[in-house]
Design a protein around this motif. Structure first.
Motif, PDB file in Angstrom:
ATOM      1  N   TYR A  65       0.817  -1.217   0.000  1.00 28.08           N
ATOM      2  CA  TYR A  65       0.000   0.000   0.000  1.00 28.08           C
ATOM      3  C   TYR A  65       0.851   1.268   0.000  1.00 28.08           C
ATOM      4  O   TYR A  65       0.509   2.271   0.625  1.00 28.08           O
ATOM      5  CB  TYR A  65      -0.938   0.002   1.204  1.00 28.08           C
ATOM      6  N   SER A  66       1.966   1.212  -0.729  1.00 22.54           N
ATOM      7  CA  SER A  66       2.856   2.362  -0.829  1.00 22.54           C
ATOM      8  C   SER A  66       2.627   3.081  -2.155  1.00 22.54           C
ATOM      9  O   SER A  66       2.808   2.490  -3.228  1.00 22.54           O
ATOM     10  CB  SER A  66       4.324   1.913  -0.723  1.00 22.54           C
ATOM     11  N   VAL A  67       2.240   4.339  -2.089  1.00 21.07           N
ATOM     12  CA  VAL A  67       2.009   5.126  -3.295  1.00 21.07           C
ATOM     13  C   VAL A  67       3.318   5.327  -4.054  1.00 21.07           C
ATOM     14  O   VAL A  67       3.354   5.254  -5.288  1.00 21.07           O
ATOM     15  CB  VAL A  67       1.382   6.488  -2.938  1.00 21.07           C
ATOM     16  N   ARG A  68       4.394   5.541  -3.316  1.00 20.00           N
ATOM     17  CA  ARG A  68       5.693   5.741  -3.947  1.00 20.00           C
ATOM     18  C   ARG A  68       6.135   4.486  -4.697  1.00 20.00           C
ATOM     19  O   ARG A  68       6.616   4.568  -5.831  1.00 20.00           O
ATOM     20  CB  ARG A  68       6.737   6.111  -2.892  1.00 20.00           C
ATOM     21  N   ALA A  69       5.940   3.327  -4.076  1.00 24.97           N
ATOM     22  CA  ALA A  69       6.320   2.067  -4.721  1.00 24.97           C
ATOM     23  C   ALA A  69       5.463   1.816  -5.956  1.00 24.97           C
ATOM     24  O   ALA A  69       5.966   1.352  -6.991  1.00 24.97           O
ATOM     25  CB  ALA A  69       6.183   0.913  -3.735  1.00 24.97           C
ATOM     26  N   LEU A  70       4.173   2.114  -5.853  1.00 23.58           N
ATOM     27  CA  LEU A  70       3.275   1.935  -6.996  1.00 23.58           C
ATOM     28  C   LEU A  70       3.700   2.825  -8.156  1.00 23.58           C
ATOM     29  O   LEU A  70       3.771   2.371  -9.312  1.00 23.58           O
ATOM     30  CB  LEU A  70       1.841   2.257  -6.582  1.00 23.58           C
ATOM     31  N   ASN A  71       4.002   4.069  -7.867  1.00 22.23           N
ATOM     32  CA  ASN A  71       4.432   5.005  -8.896  1.00 22.23           C
ATOM     33  C   ASN A  71       5.726   4.546  -9.554  1.00 22.23           C
ATOM     34  O   ASN A  71       5.896   4.625 -10.784  1.00 22.23           O
ATOM     35  CB  ASN A  71       4.607   6.393  -8.282  1.00 22.23           C
ATOM     36  N   SER A  72       6.643   4.022  -8.731  1.00 20.69           N
ATOM     37  CA  SER A  72       7.924   3.550  -9.237  1.00 20.69           C
ATOM     38  C   SER A  72       7.745   2.344 -10.159  1.00 20.69           C
ATOM     39  O   SER A  72       8.360   2.261 -11.232  1.00 20.69           O
ATOM     40  CB  SER A  72       8.843   3.185  -8.073  1.00 20.69           C
ATOM     41  N   VAL A  73       6.881   1.421  -9.752  1.00 20.91           N
ATOM     42  CA  VAL A  73       6.632   0.218 -10.559  1.00 20.91           C
ATOM     43  C   VAL A  73       5.998   0.581 -11.899  1.00 20.91           C
ATOM     44  O   VAL A  73       6.387   0.064 -12.947  1.00 20.91           O
ATOM     45  CB  VAL A  73       5.733  -0.775  -9.793  1.00 20.91           C
ATOM     46  N   LEU A  74       5.032   1.470 -11.876  1.00 23.20           N
ATOM     47  CA  LEU A  74       4.355   1.869 -13.111  1.00 23.20           C
ATOM     48  C   LEU A  74       5.316   2.558 -14.073  1.00 23.20           C
ATOM     49  O   LEU A  74       5.254   2.345 -15.288  1.00 23.20           O
ATOM     50  CB  LEU A  74       3.181   2.791 -12.784  1.00 23.20           C
ATOM     51  N   ARG A  75       6.207   3.380 -13.535  1.00 20.79           N
ATOM     52  CA  ARG A  75       7.175   4.057 -14.400  1.00 20.79           C
ATOM     53  C   ARG A  75       8.178   3.067 -14.985  1.00 20.79           C
ATOM     54  O   ARG A  75       8.470   3.102 -16.175  1.00 20.79           O
ATOM     55  CB  ARG A  75       7.908   5.148 -13.614  1.00 20.79           C
ATOM     56  N   GLN A  76       8.701   2.184 -14.125  1.00 21.88           N
ATOM     57  CA  GLN A  76       9.732   1.249 -14.580  1.00 21.88           C
ATOM     58  C   GLN A  76       9.186   0.206 -15.553  1.00 21.88           C
ATOM     59  O   GLN A  76       9.852  -0.160 -16.529  1.00 21.88           O
ATOM     60  CB  GLN A  76      10.361   0.547 -13.370  1.00 21.88           C
ATOM     61  N   GLU A  77       7.971  -0.295 -15.278  1.00 20.70           N
ATOM     62  CA  GLU A  77       7.429  -1.395 -16.066  1.00 20.70           C
ATOM     63  C   GLU A  77       6.609  -0.945 -17.271  1.00 20.70           C
ATOM     64  O   GLU A  77       6.394  -1.725 -18.201  1.00 20.70           O
ATOM     65  CB  GLU A  77       6.549  -2.286 -15.178  1.00 20.70           C
ATOM     66  N   LYS A  81       9.488   1.177 -20.512  1.00 25.52           N
ATOM     67  CA  LYS A  81       9.561   0.025 -21.421  1.00 25.52           C
ATOM     68  C   LYS A  81       8.471   0.163 -22.493  1.00 25.52           C
ATOM     69  O   LYS A  81       7.522  -0.623 -22.551  1.00 25.52           O
ATOM     70  CB  LYS A  81       9.384  -1.283 -20.654  1.00 25.52           C
ATOM     71  N   PRO A  82       8.613   1.161 -23.352  1.00 28.70           N
ATOM     72  CA  PRO A  82       7.558   1.420 -24.347  1.00 28.70           C
ATOM     73  C   PRO A  82       7.374   0.281 -25.342  1.00 28.70           C
ATOM     74  O   PRO A  82       6.256   0.027 -25.784  1.00 28.70           O
ATOM     75  CB  PRO A  82       8.051   2.692 -25.043  1.00 28.70           C
ATOM     76  N   VAL A  83       8.453  -0.401 -25.704  1.00 22.92           N
ATOM     77  CA  VAL A  83       8.334  -1.495 -26.669  1.00 22.92           C
ATOM     78  C   VAL A  83       7.523  -2.640 -26.080  1.00 22.92           C
ATOM     79  O   VAL A  83       6.632  -3.205 -26.733  1.00 22.92           O
ATOM     80  CB  VAL A  83       9.729  -1.997 -27.097  1.00 22.92           C
ATOM     81  N   GLU A  84       7.840  -2.998 -24.814  1.00 19.79           N
ATOM     82  CA  GLU A  84       7.100  -4.061 -24.142  1.00 19.79           C
ATOM     83  C   GLU A  84       5.631  -3.687 -23.977  1.00 19.79           C
ATOM     84  O   GLU A  84       4.736  -4.530 -24.104  1.00 19.79           O
ATOM     85  CB  GLU A  84       7.719  -4.343 -22.767  1.00 19.79           C
ATOM     86  N   THR A  85       5.396  -2.416 -23.693  1.00 23.12           N
ATOM     87  CA  THR A  85       4.021  -1.949 -23.512  1.00 23.12           C
ATOM     88  C   THR A  85       3.240  -1.981 -24.823  1.00 23.12           C
ATOM     89  O   THR A  85       2.079  -2.404 -24.859  1.00 23.12           O
ATOM     90  CB  THR A  85       4.018  -0.523 -22.944  1.00 23.12           C
ATOM     91  N   LEU A  86       3.898  -1.567 -25.908  1.00 26.34           N
ATOM     92  CA  LEU A  86       3.217  -1.531 -27.205  1.00 26.34           C
ATOM     93  C   LEU A  86       2.833  -2.916 -27.710  1.00 26.34           C
ATOM     94  O   LEU A  86       1.912  -3.046 -28.524  1.00 26.34           O
ATOM     95  CB  LEU A  86       4.111  -0.834 -28.239  1.00 26.34           C
TER      96      LEU A  86
END
Length: 273
Positions: A65-77, A81-86
């Motif tokens: 339940y960490s907002v900072r950790a959630l934000n970090s995961v969303l940015r990193q993953e 990683k635009p190619v993986e996301t696309l």
């Protein structure tokens, strides 16, 4: 013994949920109301929003339940990683198309015919699994698929009825053709998208929930684009939530939880495959 009971309890809940979803969806599309009928494309968009919220909450929970950790995961993953996301744009677009087609099918077919015909997704998933993942099916599995095809063909077999006027019979045949076509296209798209998504998951180490967030992002974009393209005039005139009722919200909620009731990487591949 406890695991055995839990397995069959889960199976029973899944069967009940699937059956109730089809019946309620059919009821919602044929319900005679005073106002306009709700827009299927709008229901798809709302379902995608619900999916995004649920997956974000699950990732939030996984990271204490960490907002900072959630934000970090969303940015990193996702952001980094635009190619993986696309890569998720393809199955997401197909799933969005499939969800819209299911509403079209249930608007033109009775629940029983739809339910039986939609089981052809097992066949399409098996075929795509063989061609894309290199799976091998045994004799009994191929025999089961042939029996499934025969059952679907028998359901579609025309029945003679002298009590139905010719004009109504033509309209009924046209409506059934539209419904069956929508189901068949949905089966093919479901099979391909499910196997494609499983292939992506096997090639990466990202969690299922992150992948579902990526799917939801593209699904929301595709859903909004489809809704505005085909029903933009209705949305501008009466709003996105026109015709919504308790039944409509029940359909959207059941559909979303059903699609998320098992890991997406399993696709629609039955346990015996």
């Amino acid at each position: 013994m406890a695991t055995f009971r839990l397995k069959y309890l889960s199976l029973g809940v899944l069967v009940f949920q699937t059956t109730s979803l089809v019946l309620i969806m059919r009821y919602s599309r044929t319900l005679q109301a005073d106002g306009p009928r709700y827009l299927a494309s709008s229901a798809v968009v709302v379902a995608e929003v619900m999916k995004l919220i649920i997956c974000l909450l699950l990732v939030f929970k996984e990271h204490s339940y960490s907002v900072r950790a959630l934000n970090s995961v969303l940015r990193q993953e996702i952001a980094y990683k635009p190619v993986e996301t696309l890569k998720l744009a393809i199955p997401s677009g197909i799933y969005t198309l499939q969800n819209n087609l299911l509403y079209v099918a249930l608007s033109n077919l009775d629940a029983a015919t739809y339910q039986v015909t939609y089981q052809l997704k097992i066949l399409t998933t098996a075929l795509f699994s063989v061609s894309m993942l290199g799976r091998r099916l045994g004799v009994y599995q191929w025999l089961s698929l042939l029996i499934l095809m025969a059952g679907v063909a028998l359901v579609q077999w025309p029945s003679e009825s002298s009590l139905v006027p010719e004009k109504e019979a033509v309209m009924s045949s046209s409506s059934q053709f539209v419904g069956v076509t929508a189901v068949l296209v949905a089966c093919c798209s479901s099979g391909f998208a499910g196997v494609y998504f499983e292939k992506i998951l096997k090639e990466s180490k990202q969690s299922v929930w992150i992948r579902n967030i990526q799917l939801g992002m593209f699904g929301l974009v595709f859903g909004l684009a489809g809704m505005l393209s085909f029903e933009g005039d209705k949305v501008m005139e009466s709003g996105m939530f026109q015709g919504y009722s308790t039944v409509t919200w029940t359909v959207v909620t059941l559909q979303r939880f059903l699609l998320r009731s098992r890991p997406r990487h399993c696709g629609n591949i039955p346990l015996w495959l």
